[in-house]
Design a protein around this motif. Sequence first.
Motif, PDB file in Angstrom:
ATOM      1  N   UNK A   7      41.139  38.619  31.559  1.00 22.52           N
ATOM      2  CA  UNK A   7      42.533  39.043  31.422  1.00 22.52           C
ATOM      3  C   UNK A   7      42.749  40.502  31.792  1.00 22.52           C
ATOM      4  N   UNK A   8      41.690  41.265  31.982  1.00 25.03           N
ATOM      5  CA  UNK A   8      41.857  42.659  32.410  1.00 25.03           C
ATOM      6  C   UNK A   8      42.440  42.750  33.815  1.00 25.03           C
ATOM      7  N   UNK A   9      42.287  41.670  34.588  1.00 25.38           N
ATOM      8  CA  UNK A   9      42.763  41.690  35.972  1.00 25.38           C
ATOM      9  C   UNK A   9      41.775  42.306  36.937  1.00 25.38           C
ATOM     10  N   UNK A  10      40.510  42.437  36.531  1.00 29.05           N
ATOM     11  CA  UNK A  10      39.536  43.110  37.396  1.00 29.05           C
ATOM     12  C   UNK A  10      39.290  42.354  38.700  1.00 29.05           C
ATOM     13  N   UNK A  11      39.637  41.067  38.715  1.00 28.19           N
ATOM     14  CA  UNK A  11      39.471  40.295  39.952  1.00 28.19           C
ATOM     15  C   UNK A  11      40.538  40.640  40.982  1.00 28.19           C
ATOM     16  N   UNK A  12      41.546  41.404  40.577  1.00 31.73           N
ATOM     17  CA  UNK A  12      42.614  41.778  41.507  1.00 31.73           C
ATOM     18  C   UNK A  12      42.432  43.180  42.079  1.00 31.73           C
ATOM     19  N   UNK A  13      41.358  43.852  41.699  1.00 34.59           N
ATOM     20  CA  UNK A  13      41.072  45.177  42.236  1.00 34.59           C
ATOM     21  C   UNK A  13      39.702  45.152  42.900  1.00 34.59           C
ATOM     22  N   UNK A  14      39.387  46.224  43.614  1.00 36.16           N
ATOM     23  CA  UNK A  14      38.101  46.294  44.312  1.00 36.16           C
ATOM     24  C   UNK A  14      37.364  47.553  43.905  1.00 36.16           C
ATOM     25  N   UNK A  15      36.059  47.397  43.713  1.00 33.48           N
ATOM     26  CA  UNK A  15      35.234  48.531  43.324  1.00 33.48           C
ATOM     27  C   UNK A  15      34.817  49.311  44.560  1.00 33.48           C
ATOM     28  N   UNK A  16      35.074  50.604  44.569  1.00 35.61           N
ATOM     29  CA  UNK A  16      34.719  51.451  45.699  1.00 35.61           C
ATOM     30  C   UNK A  16      33.259  51.867  45.614  1.00 35.61           C
ATOM     31  N   UNK A  17      32.792  52.508  46.658  1.00 34.73           N
ATOM     32  CA  UNK A  17      31.400  52.966  46.686  1.00 34.73           C
ATOM     33  C   UNK A  17      31.117  53.995  45.599  1.00 34.73           C
ATOM     34  N   UNK A  18      32.149  54.732  45.173  1.00 35.53           N
ATOM     35  CA  UNK A  18      31.939  55.737  44.124  1.00 35.53           C
ATOM     36  C   UNK A  18      32.051  55.139  42.722  1.00 35.53           C
ATOM     37  N   UNK A  19      32.230  53.825  42.628  1.00 37.40           N
ATOM     38  CA  UNK A  19      32.274  53.146  41.339  1.00 37.40           C
ATOM     39  C   UNK A  19      33.651  53.002  40.732  1.00 37.40           C
ATOM     40  N   UNK A  20      34.645  53.598  41.349  1.00 39.42           N
ATOM     41  CA  UNK A  20      36.000  53.496  40.818  1.00 39.42           C
ATOM     42  C   UNK A  20      36.737  52.290  41.397  1.00 39.42           C
ATOM     43  N   UNK A  21      37.852  51.922  40.776  1.00 43.47           N
ATOM     44  CA  UNK A  21      38.596  50.735  41.168  1.00 43.47           C
ATOM     45  C   UNK A  21      39.786  51.113  42.033  1.00 43.47           C
ATOM     46  N   UNK A  22      39.868  50.532  43.208  1.00 42.33           N
ATOM     47  CA  UNK A  22      40.995  50.792  44.104  1.00 42.33           C
ATOM     48  C   UNK A  22      42.257  50.112  43.590  1.00 42.33           C
ATOM     49  N   UNK A  23      43.371  50.788  43.761  1.00 41.60           N
ATOM     50  CA  UNK A  23      44.673  50.177  43.481  1.00 41.60           C
ATOM     51  C   UNK A  23      45.015  49.274  44.662  1.00 41.60           C
ATOM     52  N   UNK A  24      45.161  47.995  44.413  1.00 39.90           N
ATOM     53  CA  UNK A  24      45.400  47.022  45.473  1.00 39.90           C
ATOM     54  C   UNK A  24      46.823  46.492  45.424  1.00 39.90           C
ATOM     55  N   UNK A  25      47.243  45.880  46.527  1.00 43.31           N
ATOM     56  CA  UNK A  25      48.558  45.245  46.551  1.00 43.31           C
ATOM     57  C   UNK A  25      48.632  44.127  45.522  1.00 43.31           C
ATOM     58  N   UNK A  26      47.515  43.413  45.326  1.00 43.14           N
ATOM     59  CA  UNK A  26      47.503  42.320  44.351  1.00 43.14           C
ATOM     60  C   UNK A  26      47.815  42.836  42.950  1.00 43.14           C
ATOM     61  N   UNK A  27      47.279  44.002  42.618  1.00 39.81           N
ATOM     62  CA  UNK A  27      47.560  44.574  41.308  1.00 39.81           C
ATOM     63  C   UNK A  27      49.016  45.004  41.205  1.00 39.81           C
ATOM     64  N   UNK A  28      49.520  45.645  42.250  1.00 41.07           N
ATOM     65  CA  UNK A  28      50.919  46.097  42.229  1.00 41.07           C
ATOM     66  C   UNK A  28      51.877  44.926  42.068  1.00 41.07           C
ATOM     67  N   UNK A  29      51.535  43.807  42.652  1.00 39.96           N
ATOM     68  CA  UNK A  29      52.404  42.631  42.556  1.00 39.96           C
ATOM     69  C   UNK A  29      52.479  42.091  41.136  1.00 39.96           C
ATOM     70  N   UNK A  30      51.436  42.313  40.329  1.00 45.59           N
ATOM     71  CA  UNK A  30      51.480  41.804  38.959  1.00 45.59           C
ATOM     72  C   UNK A  30      52.583  42.477  38.154  1.00 45.59           C
ATOM     73  N   UNK A  31      52.887  43.722  38.478  1.00 47.03           N
ATOM     74  CA  UNK A  31      53.945  44.409  37.743  1.00 47.03           C
ATOM     75  C   UNK A  31      55.319  43.824  38.075  1.00 47.03           C
ATOM     76  N   UNK A  32      55.466  43.270  39.270  1.00 49.73           N
ATOM     77  CA  UNK A  32      56.730  42.636  39.623  1.00 49.73           C
ATOM     78  C   UNK A  32      56.944  41.339  38.863  1.00 49.73           C
ATOM     79  N   UNK A  33      55.880  40.797  38.302  1.00 47.71           N
ATOM     80  CA  UNK A  33      55.996  39.548  37.551  1.00 47.71           C
ATOM     81  C   UNK A  33      56.379  39.775  36.096  1.00 47.71           C
TER      82      UNK A  33
END
Length: 334
Positions: A7-33
């Motif tokens: 339920x954290x939604x981690x499947x909608x973001x991507x882990x970068x080489x530096x270990x941080x999570x990229x803000x993706x379009x998939x994540x942004x779309x969840x806020x529209x819901x």
Amino acid sequence: MREFWVSSGHHMVRRRDDGRLSVTDELLLTYLARPEIVPPEDACVVERALYQQLKASPRAAVDAATIASIADADARENWQFLIAYRDLLIREETIEGAYLAIVRERMPVPPLFLNQLVHLILRNALEGCSDPYVLRAAELMFRPQRASVLEDALLLADQELVEEREREQHDKPLAAMFAGEPGSELDVLDEDNAWTYWSRSDAHSMALNFGGDPKSRTGLAVALTVFIHHLLGTKVTIEPLIDVKEVDFRWFVGLDQDATTFGNRLWRGEEVPSDLTERLIGLFRLDFAEDEGKHRQSEGPVYLLMTMSPDKTVRLKPQNLVTGLPLAEDRPAA
């Protein structure tokens, strides 16, 4: 690796080489819901058009004039917040960067949104963790808990789940008469049932014996350590303590509002009201790694305090670790 916190939604973001999570379009779309954003049937043309535009292109530029043209005042306010929040996520590029910016810039964000970010950050930082005690204790950092005492042990149960069960009992007065303490009907995490955590981590249906099981307090100490290192790039060790009388409060961080009040009184040498003392449920000692010395503002350990509120709610504010630790301003960027 075992899955947890879907339920954290981690499947909608991507882990970068530096270990941080990229803000993706998939994540942004969840806020529209979110129900506050989905236009109702009687929404004006401007609001409907804006909604469709962002569904097709969640990073599309939105000017203030467009939002000002929305007919409904509540809808205008919701869209103003959402677009400002979305723009910050896009600007910072990562979930961790956005969280740090919100905390450091004191951006007014509802606790729900902050908790969602912490949920994602911890899910990322604890990837590969195999200890259910650490994971269950980490939930305290993004989900409020209800405290109760059962057989002289302080139990912490998920507040949302407890309130849901209380509503069910309210509809059944006879059952409510025989109901015990909040969380008393939940399984309490222990060595025998810890293996079940993986299949129920998103149900938040296991209580934590925070007062009677040392593994619970150690679990929170580990979670705090991982959070600090992942978010701030600072290496620390944290251990739970028992007696506040043995603490030299040169520097402390309150993990909640009342804990900050408690620490301030001790730091000033003032007497702490007995009711507040009784509500102190957590005390930890934080030590910086030796190679962190040059990035610190103060020598010696830092003490972390946590309390429950008068209504027995435990609501931690991990953002206090970002603003409260004695870290030098010229330390390497996290």
